[in-house]
Design a protein around this motif. Structure first.
Motif, mmCIF file in Angstrom:
data_model
loop_
_atom_site.group_PDB
_atom_site.id
_atom_site.type_symbol
_atom_site.label_atom_id
_atom_site.label_comp_id
_atom_site.label_asym_id
_atom_site.label_seq_id
_atom_site.Cartn_x
_atom_site.Cartn_y
_atom_site.Cartn_z
ATOM 1 N N ASP A 307 -11.205 18.165 23.175
ATOM 2 C CA ASP A 307 -11.996 18.265 24.453
ATOM 3 C C ASP A 307 -11.955 16.993 25.163
ATOM 4 O O ASP A 307 -12.433 16.890 26.449
ATOM 5 C CB ASP A 307 -13.515 18.554 24.095
ATOM 6 C CG ASP A 307 -13.849 19.894 23.697
ATOM 7 O OD1 ASP A 307 -12.998 21.019 23.872
ATOM 8 O OD2 ASP A 307 -14.480 19.996 22.838
ATOM 9 N N TYR A 308 -11.514 15.925 24.715
ATOM 10 C CA TYR A 308 -11.476 14.719 25.441
ATOM 11 C C TYR A 308 -10.516 14.795 26.844
ATOM 12 O O TYR A 308 -9.472 14.929 26.925
ATOM 13 C CB TYR A 308 -10.901 13.790 24.509
ATOM 14 C CG TYR A 308 -10.690 12.101 25.439
ATOM 15 C CD1 TYR A 308 -11.699 11.628 26.003
ATOM 16 C CD2 TYR A 308 -9.364 11.827 25.439
ATOM 17 C CE1 TYR A 308 -11.395 10.349 26.591
ATOM 18 C CE2 TYR A 308 -9.004 10.586 26.065
ATOM 19 C CZ TYR A 308 -10.210 9.871 26.739
ATOM 20 O OH TYR A 308 -10.082 8.573 27.296
ATOM 21 N N VAL A 309 -11.445 14.227 27.763
ATOM 22 C CA VAL A 309 -10.821 13.998 29.364
ATOM 23 C C VAL A 309 -11.271 12.651 29.646
ATOM 24 O O VAL A 309 -12.499 12.267 29.291
ATOM 25 C CB VAL A 309 -11.031 15.109 30.181
ATOM 26 C CG1 VAL A 309 -10.730 14.758 31.657
ATOM 27 C CG2 VAL A 309 -11.047 16.551 29.649
ATOM 28 N N SER A 310 -10.509 12.097 30.407
ATOM 29 C CA SER A 310 -10.790 10.572 31.000
ATOM 30 C C SER A 310 -12.356 10.822 31.697
ATOM 31 O O SER A 310 -12.480 11.667 32.403
ATOM 32 C CB SER A 310 -9.889 10.076 32.225
ATOM 33 O OG SER A 310 -8.585 9.854 31.487
ATOM 34 N N GLY A 311 -13.207 9.684 31.657
ATOM 35 C CA GLY A 311 -14.361 9.637 32.167
ATOM 36 C C GLY A 311 -14.321 9.797 33.620
ATOM 37 O O GLY A 311 -15.352 10.539 33.956
ATOM 38 N N SER A 312 -13.450 9.561 34.418
ATOM 39 C CA SER A 312 -13.161 9.754 35.655
ATOM 40 C C SER A 312 -12.059 10.105 36.037
ATOM 41 O O SER A 312 -11.231 9.417 36.339
ATOM 42 C CB SER A 312 -13.718 8.456 36.564
ATOM 43 O OG SER A 312 -13.921 8.864 37.774
ATOM 44 N N ALA A 313 -11.436 11.496 36.046
ATOM 45 C CA ALA A 313 -10.289 11.706 35.775
ATOM 46 C C ALA A 313 -9.485 11.414 37.299
ATOM 47 O O ALA A 313 -8.156 10.944 37.354
ATOM 48 C CB ALA A 313 -10.060 13.405 35.742
ATOM 49 N N GLN A 314 -10.179 11.418 38.503
ATOM 50 C CA GLN A 314 -9.464 11.106 39.866
ATOM 51 C C GLN A 314 -9.145 9.755 39.689
ATOM 52 O O GLN A 314 -8.145 9.246 40.655
ATOM 53 C CB GLN A 314 -10.590 11.294 40.707
ATOM 54 C CG GLN A 314 -12.040 10.662 40.742
ATOM 55 C CD GLN A 314 -11.870 9.465 41.279
ATOM 56 O OE1 GLN A 314 -11.238 9.031 42.119
ATOM 57 N NE2 GLN A 314 -12.883 8.536 41.134
ATOM 58 N N TYR A 315 -9.446 8.960 38.940
ATOM 59 C CA TYR A 315 -9.282 7.525 38.597
ATOM 60 C C TYR A 315 -8.206 7.039 37.753
ATOM 61 O O TYR A 315 -7.435 5.904 37.762
ATOM 62 C CB TYR A 315 -10.490 6.657 38.420
ATOM 63 C CG TYR A 315 -10.447 5.250 38.870
ATOM 64 C CD1 TYR A 315 -9.959 4.593 39.952
ATOM 65 C CD2 TYR A 315 -11.282 4.211 37.948
ATOM 66 C CE1 TYR A 315 -9.802 3.409 40.471
ATOM 67 C CE2 TYR A 315 -10.944 2.896 38.302
ATOM 68 C CZ TYR A 315 -10.587 2.500 39.342
ATOM 69 O OH TYR A 315 -10.503 1.298 39.835
ATOM 70 N N TYR A 316 -8.064 7.781 36.602
ATOM 71 C CA TYR A 316 -7.180 7.672 35.487
ATOM 72 C C TYR A 316 -6.007 8.729 35.551
ATOM 73 O O TYR A 316 -5.241 9.070 36.202
ATOM 74 C CB TYR A 316 -8.094 7.579 34.246
ATOM 75 C CG TYR A 316 -9.184 6.463 34.545
ATOM 76 C CD1 TYR A 316 -8.603 5.091 34.405
ATOM 77 C CD2 TYR A 316 -10.546 6.810 34.656
ATOM 78 C CE1 TYR A 316 -9.643 4.275 34.659
ATOM 79 C CE2 TYR A 316 -11.403 5.789 34.595
ATOM 80 C CZ TYR A 316 -11.175 4.327 34.700
ATOM 81 O OH TYR A 316 -11.925 3.312 35.071
ATOM 82 N N GLN A 317 -6.175 9.302 34.199
ATOM 83 C CA GLN A 317 -5.344 10.537 33.660
ATOM 84 C C GLN A 317 -3.654 10.278 33.644
ATOM 85 O O GLN A 317 -2.897 11.115 34.143
ATOM 86 C CB GLN A 317 -5.599 12.052 34.999
ATOM 87 C CG GLN A 317 -6.918 12.699 34.765
ATOM 88 C CD GLN A 317 -7.171 13.381 33.369
ATOM 89 O OE1 GLN A 317 -7.667 12.629 32.627
ATOM 90 N NE2 GLN A 317 -7.219 14.705 33.277
#
Length: 488
Positions: A307-317
């Protein structure tokens, strides 16, 4: 008659006054031009730092055969080059129109051919834009803008290892509005002309692309629907997706088997160098259905591993596969993580003696224990796969929001608030023959700095800010810092 003579005299006086005034204005303009030419043209900028915590690193381009030779892309500081493993860095992009960089890549066939995508490839509030794609054929000594001027934010560049004239560009497009050069672009003549390989809509660009090196005709890319407004960020929509092409981008198929069927946001892709049948994706999605996905059959079907996704996807990913271990994958985040079992579980990457917020990564294919990471605090290297880190304190690319100066003598000081790197102050000049060093800069207050102010009569009193209305009065003589934020 007297009245007529008097009126004539007044008119003559007014005309003479106007004429003299016009001459004075012309003289002013002439002297102003002469002043500009003789004085201002002789002024040059002089670097005073700091690199105490450096600034946001957006990408790395390292020669896989010689890791002492690489380029560093800065979110707000151009491109820097080293040929000695970072002992020294040289700015190589200062004469170009864009200072904000999204990505940098070396031609796999010739390391002196360097491609740069201008404009940060994230969707932050403070993101800066660029004016297209640049190319250097002499190792960064000179550059040429190769077009896509309205792309504003370029996410990724991939060069065909078998044909240097074939290059793919993932263009996110403008952040604050529709249109522009948005989508996946391809050149077959080294950037002289571009064709749009994948066009989705005026609101959706492409943020990532990976290539199967066994067969460069096989490509995977991720589209990204986004829009920022002053009051909100629209981070995703029905047009965010993963696509696959088996004919070098001539045709694309949207992949859906095993992926979220709801609206998705930013997607990061990575293809394993060990086994290119294995592809990883980190996906932001609505209804909590995002996570870390894997395909073991060239993207035909996908399995959600975590389920893990970057804490602020628009900034990382962004994700990176280990060159020797198919199950070892790094995911960049505020606190970056890695998996040793293909995404079933994740372990936090050490941040001991290191800034958080990571955006760039490199793994040495010859010695995978050596890694480099770049983020909001600058550039670091590790010889033990990220357990301990060494900081590069010679990259002065700190992002200043505001700067001001005091009235100190004999040399005035410059103060500024920075993005995620505190508020600092340092001398504009000193008596040191080697100039201003990191140690000459003083710390005012932590956090995201904004607009420091200095007492006009006492340069030892500095007022500093940080996010959410923080305010302090700092005394340079005593080192005392007092919170003076007004209370309700």
């Amino acid at each position: 008659m007297k009245r007529i003579i008097l009126a004539s005299f007044i008119c003559l006086f007014a005309f003479t006054a106007l004429s003299q005034s016009a001459k004075k204005e012309n003289k002013k303009e002439e002297s102003k031009e002469a002043y500009n030419e003789s004085i201002l043209s002789g002024l040059t900028f002089r670097g005073i730092g700091p690199a105490v915590t450096s600034g946001r690193i957006s990408d790395l381009a390292v020669d896989p055969n010689d890791r002492s030779y690489y380029f560093v892309a800065a979110a707000s500081g151009g491109v820097w080059k080293t040929t000695n493993g970072g002992i020294t860095f040289r700015p190589v992009f200062d004469n170009e129109k864009s200072f904000s960089i999204g990505c940098v890549v070396l031609d796999p066939s010739n390391r002196d051919v360097v491609w740069v995508g201008s404009g940060e490839n994230n969707s932050q509030r403070s993101v800066s834009w660029g004016d297209g794609i640049y190319k250097s054929t002499d190792g960064g000594n000179s550059w040429k803008n190769m077009g896509l001027n309205k792309s504003e934010h370029i996410g990724k560049i991939v060069v065909d290892p078998n044909n240097s004239n074939i290059v793919y560009v993932a263009a996110q497009g403008p952040l604050w509005g529709p249109g522009g050069d948005r989508g996946l672009y391809k050149t077959t003549d080294g950037g002289k002309t571009w064709s749009k390989s994948l066009d989705i809509s005026e609101n959706t660009g492409v943020t990532d692309i990976v290539m199967d090196l066994r067969n460069p005709n096989i490509l995977y890319c991720a589209s990204y629907q986004r829009r920022r407004h002053v009051w909100t960020m629209i981070d995703g929509g029905p047009e965010s997706a993963i696509y696959k092409s088996i004919d070098a981008g001539a045709n694309w198929e949207k992949i859906t088997n095993g992926l979220p069927s709801v609206d998705m946001g930013k997607i990061g892709l990575a293809i394993s160098p060990v086994n290119p049948d294995v592809i990883y994706a980190t996906i932001e999605a609505a209804e909590g259905r995002g996570g870390f996905f894997r395909s073991t059959n060239k993207g035909n079907s996908w399995e959600k591993r975590n389920d893990y996704v970057s804490g602020s996807a628009q900034y990382y990913q962004e994700i990176y596969c280990d060159p020797k271990n198919v199950d070892l994958v790094y995911v960049l985040d505020t606190y970056s993580r890695y998996t040793l079992d293909g995404g079933k579980s994740f372990v936090m990457l050490s941040t001991k003696e290191r800034h958080v917020d990571d955006h760039a990564f490199f793994i040495d294919p010859k010695n995978t224990n050596y890694v480099m990471i770049g983020g909001d605090g600058g550039l670091y290297e590790s010889y033990d796969r990220g357990n301990t880190w060494r900081y590069f304190e010679n990259l002065p690319v700190t992002q200043f929001y505001r700067i001001t100066a005091d009235n100190a003598e004999p040399f005035y000081n410059v103060y500024g608030g920075t993005q995620d790197n505190n508020s600092f102050g340092g001398p504009a000049k000193n008596n040191n023959a080697f100039g201003v060093f990191n140690l000459d800069w003083i710390f005012v207050v932590g956090g995201d700095g904004y607009e420091p102010q200095i007492d006009p009569k006492d340069p030892n009193i500095v007022y500093g800010q940080w996010q959410y209305g923080g305010l302090v009065r700092y005394d340079k003589k005593s080192g005392e810092s007092i919170g003076i934020k007004p209370q309700e």
